[in-house]
Design a protein around this motif. Structure first.
Motif, PDB file in Angstrom:
ATOM      1  N   MET A   1      -8.167   3.743  -6.569  1.00  0.00           N
ATOM      2  CA  MET A   1      -8.716   2.422  -6.837  1.00  0.00           C
ATOM      3  C   MET A   1      -7.658   1.370  -6.522  1.00  0.00           C
ATOM      4  N   ARG A   2      -8.026   0.430  -5.681  1.00  0.00           N
ATOM      5  CA  ARG A   2      -7.095  -0.610  -5.277  1.00  0.00           C
ATOM      6  C   ARG A   2      -6.933  -1.665  -6.373  1.00  0.00           C
ATOM      7  N   ASN A   3      -5.721  -2.175  -6.500  1.00  0.00           N
ATOM      8  CA  ASN A   3      -5.478  -3.229  -7.475  1.00  0.00           C
ATOM      9  C   ASN A   3      -5.800  -4.596  -6.850  1.00  0.00           C
ATOM     10  N   GLN A   4      -5.621  -5.650  -7.605  1.00  0.00           N
ATOM     11  CA  GLN A   4      -5.967  -6.997  -7.145  1.00  0.00           C
ATOM     12  C   GLN A   4      -5.245  -7.363  -5.857  1.00  0.00           C
ATOM     13  N   GLU A   6      -3.896  -5.429  -3.554  1.00  0.00           N
ATOM     14  CA  GLU A   6      -4.360  -4.614  -2.426  1.00  0.00           C
ATOM     15  C   GLU A   6      -5.725  -5.092  -1.930  1.00  0.00           C
ATOM     16  N   ARG A   7      -6.585  -5.494  -2.840  1.00  0.00           N
ATOM     17  CA  ARG A   7      -7.899  -6.009  -2.452  1.00  0.00           C
ATOM     18  C   ARG A   7      -7.763  -7.329  -1.697  1.00  0.00           C
ATOM     19  N   GLU A   8      -6.865  -8.166  -2.150  1.00  0.00           N
ATOM     20  CA  GLU A   8      -6.629  -9.441  -1.465  1.00  0.00           C
ATOM     21  C   GLU A   8      -6.096  -9.212  -0.057  1.00  0.00           C
ATOM     22  N   ASP A  10      -6.660  -6.541   1.795  1.00  0.00           N
ATOM     23  CA  ASP A  10      -7.790  -6.049   2.587  1.00  0.00           C
ATOM     24  C   ASP A  10      -8.658  -7.207   3.075  1.00  0.00           C
ATOM     25  N   ILE A  11      -8.948  -8.145   2.210  1.00  0.00           N
ATOM     26  CA  ILE A  11      -9.765  -9.302   2.585  1.00  0.00           C
ATOM     27  C   ILE A  11      -9.067 -10.088   3.685  1.00  0.00           C
ATOM     28  N   GLN A  12      -7.765 -10.228   3.585  1.00  0.00           N
ATOM     29  CA  GLN A  12      -7.031 -10.960   4.618  1.00  0.00           C
ATOM     30  C   GLN A  12      -7.106 -10.251   5.974  1.00  0.00           C
ATOM     31  N   TYR A  13      -6.991  -8.928   5.988  1.00  0.00           N
ATOM     32  CA  TYR A  13      -7.102  -8.204   7.260  1.00  0.00           C
ATOM     33  C   TYR A  13      -8.509  -8.307   7.834  1.00  0.00           C
ATOM     34  N   LEU A  14      -9.519  -8.290   6.980  1.00  0.00           N
ATOM     35  CA  LEU A  14     -10.890  -8.486   7.452  1.00  0.00           C
ATOM     36  C   LEU A  14     -11.050  -9.881   8.060  1.00  0.00           C
ATOM     37  N   LEU A 125     -13.611  -8.160  -6.188  1.00  0.00           N
ATOM     38  CA  LEU A 125     -12.339  -8.705  -6.664  1.00  0.00           C
ATOM     39  C   LEU A 125     -12.564  -9.647  -7.838  1.00  0.00           C
ATOM     40  N   ASP A 126     -13.558 -10.522  -7.723  1.00  0.00           N
ATOM     41  CA  ASP A 126     -13.850 -11.480  -8.795  1.00  0.00           C
ATOM     42  C   ASP A 126     -14.285 -10.765 -10.068  1.00  0.00           C
TER      43      ASP A 126
END
Length: 129
Positions: A1-4, A6-8, A10-14, A125-126
Protein backbone atom coordinates in the motif's frame (compact mmCIF):
# COMPACT_ATOMS: atom_id res chain seq x y z
CA UNK A 1 0.00 0.00 0.00
CA UNK A 2 1.45 3.31 -1.09
CA UNK A 3 1.71 6.16 1.38
CA UNK A 4 0.67 9.77 0.71
CA UNK A 5 4.01 10.82 -0.74
CA UNK A 6 4.18 7.81 -3.07
CA UNK A 7 0.65 8.49 -4.30
CA UNK A 8 1.51 12.12 -4.99
CA UNK A 9 4.57 11.02 -6.96
CA UNK A 10 2.44 8.62 -9.01
CA UNK A 11 0.00 11.43 -9.84
CA UNK A 12 2.90 13.61 -10.93
CA UNK A 13 4.24 10.93 -13.30
CA UNK A 14 0.75 10.48 -14.75
CA UNK A 15 0.57 14.24 -15.29
CA UNK A 16 3.97 14.09 -16.99
CA UNK A 17 2.59 11.49 -19.37
CA UNK A 18 -0.33 13.84 -20.15
CA UNK A 19 2.16 16.64 -20.80
CA UNK A 20 4.14 14.60 -23.34
CA UNK A 21 0.96 13.36 -25.04
CA UNK A 22 -0.07 17.00 -25.39
CA UNK A 23 3.33 17.83 -26.85
CA UNK A 24 2.84 15.12 -29.49
CA UNK A 25 -0.46 16.71 -30.49
CA UNK A 26 1.15 20.16 -30.51
CA UNK A 27 4.08 18.99 -32.64
CA UNK A 28 1.74 17.55 -35.25
CA UNK A 29 -0.38 20.71 -35.26
CA UNK A 30 2.72 22.87 -35.61
CA UNK A 31 3.95 20.82 -38.57
CA UNK A 32 0.59 21.27 -40.27
CA UNK A 33 0.51 24.99 -39.45
CA UNK A 34 3.90 25.48 -41.14
CA UNK A 35 3.05 23.13 -44.04
CA UNK A 36 5.70 20.61 -43.03
CA UNK A 37 4.89 17.06 -43.99
CA UNK A 38 4.19 14.80 -41.03
CA UNK A 39 6.53 12.37 -42.79
CA UNK A 40 9.42 14.83 -42.53
CA UNK A 41 12.33 13.19 -40.69
CA UNK A 42 12.55 15.94 -38.07
CA UNK A 43 8.83 15.72 -37.33
CA UNK A 44 8.89 11.94 -37.10
CA UNK A 45 12.00 11.89 -34.91
CA UNK A 46 10.66 14.52 -32.51
CA UNK A 47 7.34 12.69 -32.20
CA UNK A 48 9.13 9.38 -31.61
CA UNK A 49 11.14 10.96 -28.79
CA UNK A 50 8.03 12.47 -27.23
CA UNK A 51 6.20 9.13 -27.45
CA UNK A 52 9.24 7.50 -25.89
CA UNK A 53 9.07 9.96 -23.00
CA UNK A 54 5.50 8.88 -22.30
CA UNK A 55 6.78 5.33 -21.91
CA UNK A 56 9.77 6.49 -19.91
CA UNK A 57 7.42 7.40 -17.04
CA UNK A 58 6.63 3.69 -16.67
CA UNK A 59 10.13 2.96 -15.40
CA UNK A 60 10.00 1.07 -12.10
CA UNK A 61 11.70 4.03 -10.40
CA UNK A 62 8.90 6.32 -11.58
CA UNK A 63 5.23 5.31 -11.86
CA UNK A 64 4.64 2.59 -9.28
CA UNK A 65 4.01 -1.01 -10.21
CA UNK A 66 0.90 -0.81 -8.06
CA UNK A 67 -0.69 1.86 -10.27
CA UNK A 68 0.44 0.15 -13.45
CA UNK A 69 -1.04 -3.16 -12.31
CA UNK A 70 -4.23 -1.56 -11.00
CA UNK A 71 -5.06 0.09 -14.34
CA UNK A 72 -3.36 -2.32 -16.80
CA UNK A 73 -5.79 -2.85 -19.63
CA UNK A 74 -8.49 -0.85 -17.90
CA UNK A 75 -8.30 1.79 -19.20
CA UNK A 76 -4.67 1.78 -20.43
CA UNK A 77 -2.41 -0.90 -21.84
CA UNK A 78 0.75 0.23 -20.06
CA UNK A 79 2.71 -2.76 -21.40
CA UNK A 80 2.12 -1.61 -25.00
CA UNK A 81 3.34 1.86 -24.12
CA UNK A 82 6.43 0.40 -22.50
CA UNK A 83 7.14 -1.83 -25.53
CA UNK A 84 6.77 1.15 -27.84
CA UNK A 85 9.20 3.13 -25.68
CA UNK A 86 11.76 0.34 -25.88
CA UNK A 87 11.37 0.11 -29.63
CA UNK A 88 11.57 3.89 -30.09
CA UNK A 89 14.74 4.20 -28.00
CA UNK A 90 16.59 0.98 -28.71
CA UNK A 91 15.49 -0.07 -32.19
CA UNK A 92 14.80 3.27 -33.81
CA UNK A 93 16.22 2.20 -37.17
CA UNK A 94 13.50 -0.43 -37.47
CA UNK A 95 10.68 2.03 -36.87
CA UNK A 96 8.97 3.75 -39.73
CA UNK A 97 7.14 7.03 -40.01
CA UNK A 98 3.83 5.27 -40.53
CA UNK A 99 4.08 3.37 -37.23
CA UNK A 100 5.14 6.44 -35.29
CA UNK A 101 2.41 8.58 -36.78
CA UNK A 102 -0.16 5.87 -36.16
CA UNK A 103 0.85 5.75 -32.49
CA UNK A 104 0.61 9.53 -32.26
CA UNK A 105 -3.02 9.51 -33.39
CA UNK A 106 -4.18 8.01 -30.10
CA UNK A 107 -3.13 10.96 -27.96
CA UNK A 108 -6.64 12.33 -27.29
CA UNK A 109 -7.75 8.95 -26.00
CA UNK A 110 -4.56 8.48 -23.99
CA UNK A 111 -4.93 11.91 -22.37
CA UNK A 112 -8.54 11.12 -21.48
CA UNK A 113 -7.55 7.77 -19.96
CA UNK A 114 -4.65 9.26 -18.01
CA UNK A 115 -6.87 12.05 -16.66
CA UNK A 116 -9.38 9.40 -15.56
CA UNK A 117 -6.64 7.60 -13.62
CA UNK A 118 -5.37 10.88 -12.16
CA UNK A 119 -8.88 11.71 -10.90
CA UNK A 120 -9.29 8.24 -9.37
CA UNK A 121 -5.88 8.39 -7.71
CA UNK A 122 -6.56 11.90 -6.43
CA UNK A 123 -9.84 10.71 -4.87
CA UNK A 124 -8.00 7.79 -3.23
CA UNK A 125 -5.37 10.21 -1.95
CA UNK A 126 -8.00 12.61 -0.59
CA UNK A 127 -9.73 9.70 1.18
CA UNK A 128 -6.55 9.00 3.16
CA UNK A 129 -7.38 12.00 5.33
Amino acid sequence: MRNQSEREVDIQYLKTMVYYAGEVKDRLARAQRYNISVNDDMVVESIALLLGQIGEQLDSKKLSEEVQTKYQGNPIDFSSISRFRNKAYHHYGFMNAKGILLASQGMDELIEQLNFIIRKEQIDLDNLF
